[in-house]
Design a protein around this motif. Sequence first.
Motif, PDB file in Angstrom:
ATOM      1  N   ARG A 259      -3.937  -5.931  -1.976  1.00 18.80           N
ATOM      2  CA  ARG A 259      -3.225  -4.717  -2.357  1.00 18.80           C
ATOM      3  C   ARG A 259      -3.246  -3.645  -1.270  1.00 18.80           C
ATOM      4  N   SER A 260      -4.182  -3.734  -0.335  1.00 19.33           N
ATOM      5  CA  SER A 260      -4.310  -2.689   0.671  1.00 19.33           C
ATOM      6  C   SER A 260      -4.565  -3.302   2.037  1.00 19.33           C
ATOM      7  N   THR A 261      -4.321  -2.502   3.078  1.00 19.37           N
ATOM      8  CA  THR A 261      -4.566  -2.981   4.431  1.00 19.37           C
ATOM      9  C   THR A 261      -6.058  -3.140   4.697  1.00 19.37           C
TER      10      THR A 261
ATOM     11  N   GLU B  42       0.823  -1.202   0.000  1.00 21.27           N
ATOM     12  CA  GLU B  42       0.000   0.000   0.000  1.00 21.27           C
ATOM     13  C   GLU B  42       0.864   1.263   0.000  1.00 21.27           C
TER      14      GLU B  42
END
Length: 316
Positions: A183-185, A101
Amino acid sequence: MSTETGASDSTGGSASSSVNLESVRAVAKKDFQDSIRSWLFWGLSVFFFTLMAALAGFLSWANPDDLTTIGFISLVSQVCKLVIPLIALMLGWKSIAGERETGSIKVLLSLPHSRRDVLIGKLLGRTAVLTLSLIIGFLIGMVAVAVAVSEFSFPAYIAFLAMTIVYGLAYMSIAVSLSSLTRSTTMAGAAMFGVFVLFYIVWNSIQSALGLLMNRGYIEGVDYTATNFAGQQVERTRLPDWAQFINMVDPGNAYQNTITLFSSLSSDSIGTTFNEAAFPNGFPFFLQDWFSGIILLFWIVVPLAVAVYRFDRVDI
């Protein structure tokens, strides 16, 4: 064994490479050191110590004469069954997704580390944090446990600590693997929540639903004869073997079923988790103690293997 790191191409893929043990060690060491400097490690150590000491004190007060080491382990394992996954999932949540991220994963991969090195190194680093905090907390808390129980068994207590570490590794493997695929937290956090719901709500609901379907005649159960409290022979029905197997695949159930293994290390004894009368021809292999260890090993190896395959091919 040194290997050439796979460089990312314009589409974000990377060439496959074998594991460089020195590179894995470097990634794990840095990840571990970063965690040691934070409040998280010391907070976990204090938490595990407080957990063991508080439970030992409470159980000793509630049952002052009959509390044994195995009895204590059996009760504490029910708490650890819930707490360890929560901690492992939180520790593994941002392990790789956070770096993807922020973009720092590209800096890490620009060093002589392959994607596999990073993935395995992150797993080992986060597991080391959980393991060391467990060891510190359990060993300090052991003093309170030894005072609380009627006869303390050091081998059984250490075996319980070791199995709890393995259980934590299983969930850490799941957490880091999922983190590498998101792809992201935010997506990683949703995945962690999904895992927790799967094993603590859905899995238990499946077992209850199968029991309900059996009682209503949709699933054919297995009849057996048992002795009730009055000494009378009664006919009962249990779920078929395939339904029992589904229940055993849950890592939490596998972890708790290993408690019977510790009886041989202590003068205490604990009965089997399953009703022997329901299996007059002997327990099937998947209900035997040793198979619980196989289940935990499965949850360590399989998620990691899937993540290694996918992480080599995702667009960073």
